[in-house]
Design an enzyme around this catalytic site. Structure first.
Site, mmCIF file in Angstrom:
data_model
loop_
_atom_site.group_PDB
_atom_site.id
_atom_site.type_symbol
_atom_site.label_atom_id
_atom_site.label_comp_id
_atom_site.label_asym_id
_atom_site.label_seq_id
_atom_site.Cartn_x
_atom_site.Cartn_y
_atom_site.Cartn_z
ATOM 1 N N GLU A 80 30.767 44.079 44.481
ATOM 2 C CA GLU A 80 32.067 44.712 44.255
ATOM 3 C C GLU A 80 31.943 46.206 44.507
ATOM 4 O O GLU A 80 31.081 46.854 43.909
ATOM 5 C CB GLU A 80 32.541 44.483 42.814
ATOM 6 C CG GLU A 80 32.976 43.064 42.547
ATOM 7 C CD GLU A 80 33.499 42.883 41.130
ATOM 8 O OE1 GLU A 80 33.480 43.856 40.340
ATOM 9 O OE2 GLU A 80 33.919 41.773 40.796
ATOM 10 N N ILE A 90 42.963 33.557 27.767
ATOM 11 C CA ILE A 90 43.492 33.828 29.109
ATOM 12 C C ILE A 90 43.865 32.537 29.802
ATOM 13 O O ILE A 90 44.943 32.418 30.397
ATOM 14 C CB ILE A 90 42.458 34.625 29.930
ATOM 15 C CG1 ILE A 90 42.297 36.031 29.343
ATOM 16 C CG2 ILE A 90 42.884 34.702 31.391
ATOM 17 C CD1 ILE A 90 41.178 36.842 29.964
ATOM 18 N N HIS A 143 38.936 43.848 41.321
ATOM 19 C CA HIS A 143 38.618 43.692 39.892
ATOM 20 C C HIS A 143 39.581 44.505 39.026
ATOM 21 O O HIS A 143 39.180 45.324 38.193
ATOM 22 C CB HIS A 143 37.164 44.113 39.610
ATOM 23 C CG HIS A 143 36.606 43.442 38.386
ATOM 24 N ND1 HIS A 143 35.254 43.197 38.217
ATOM 25 C CD2 HIS A 143 37.198 42.968 37.262
ATOM 26 C CE1 HIS A 143 35.046 42.606 37.051
ATOM 27 N NE2 HIS A 143 36.221 42.461 36.462
ATOM 28 N N GLY A 202 42.690 42.897 34.717
ATOM 29 C CA GLY A 202 42.917 43.272 33.327
ATOM 30 C C GLY A 202 43.532 44.641 33.134
ATOM 31 O O GLY A 202 43.735 45.074 31.989
#
Length: 311
Positions: free
Chosen positions: A253, A149, A272, A275
């Site tokens: 979160e 990444i 989040h 991805g």
């Protein structure tokens, strides 16, 4: 020909009947049982499970003693934090490393552009006009965690004319080690966190490291929230010792409504989702099936984790 004992694969996730059948027939010694959620699996774990495919939130310390035949865990994500201390050495762990690298890298750049060009949290159009916008050309991008990444983020950054400094635990030529950070932090216009969460990266961005950065520096975190001391981050932002932050991961979160970070013009928060992309789970299942075939044929599994290193 070597005989194989029957394997029982437990898949936790929204798998279709077609995918279940396809996976079950990819090797002759495999039985597949599907659980819709981690909660359902934890409620009634099957002690015969030898292979487990699961996502985050798996209470491995509690479950592993109940799964005496378990020999392999395939995660749905690239990270394994939470597994490091609770999985014994005889159990193999594989991940989805590399599967979402393009999406995550693009998200990191999107967060950066939001802060340099858009400023979405500015309360009024007139206020947003008063905030100077930046270009990325000529800026220095420090990327902490220069694996799949991180390197993809580096490629995109270079396309914008940025100079890239990649940091990793085992650096290759023209890369840097984590121990070099004190010398690198003052040089960075942008710092992006793309490292796994390990004992050596926990709170790698803390009050001490933030004291070394320039007041215009922007921090991007698309990795794990625990890489950042969030209280120190808040203090650096409100005292203008840091130029801004783009966060896809936070503690907790999601951030509760009214959290101080959400009210800052200099902060962009996403829930989040870096991805996420269409057909992620289908591609994850395809990689699982490839590894199942590799395992049956005695070949090396893709994305095997070295638990002692944490990735």
């Amino acid at each position: 020909m070597e005989e194989h004992s029957m394997e029982l694969l437990a898949i936790i996730g929204p798998i279709t009947t077609a995918w279940k059948d396809k996976i079950e027939h990819c090797r002759p010694d495999l039985e597949v049982v599907v659980y819709p959620s981690t909660k359902e699996f934890v409620k009634n774990p099957n002690p015969g499970v030898t292979i487990l495919a699961a996502g985050g939130g798996l209470p491995t310390a509690k479950l592993i003693p109940l799964l005496p035949r378990l020999r392999w865990i395939q995660t749905w994500s690239a990270g394994i934090d939470g597994l490091i201390e609770s999985v014994p050495d005889h159990i193999t762990v594989t991940t989805m490393k590399g599967l979402g690298e393009k999406a995550v890298a693009e998200h990191a750049i999107a967060l950066l552009l939001s802060l340099t060009r858009i400023r979405p949290n500015s309360p009024t159009q007139e206020r947003s006009r008063q905030i100077p916008l930046e270009t990325l050309d000529g800026k220095t991008h420090l990327i902490i965690g220069y694996g799949h990444i991180g390197q993809r983020i580096g490629v995109l950054s270079q396309a914008f004319g940025m100079k890239v400094m990649g940091v990793r635990n085992h650096p290759e030529p023209n890369q840097f080690h984590l121990s070099d950070l004190p010398q690198l932090l003052p040089l960075a216009d942008v710092i992006t966190l793309a490292a796994p969460l390990t004992p050596s990266t926990y709170h790698i961005i803390d009050a001490k490291s933030l004291s070394k950065v320039s007041s215009h520096t922007i921090l991007i975190n698309i990795a794990r929230a625990e890489l950042v001391d969030q209280q120190a981050l808040w203090e650096a932002l409100v005292t203008h010792r840091l130029g801004g932050a783009g966060l896809d991961v936070t503690t907790p979160e999601p951030l509760p409504e009214g959290h101080p970070l959400l009210g800052l013009d200099s902060v962009v928060v996403t829930p989040h989702v870096a991805g996420n992309f269409p057909n992620y789970f289908d591609r994850a299942l395809a990689l699982l099936m490839k590894n199942l075939i590799n395992d049956f044929q005695g070949h090396a599994l893709e994305n095997t984790v070295h638990l002692s290193d944490g990735y």
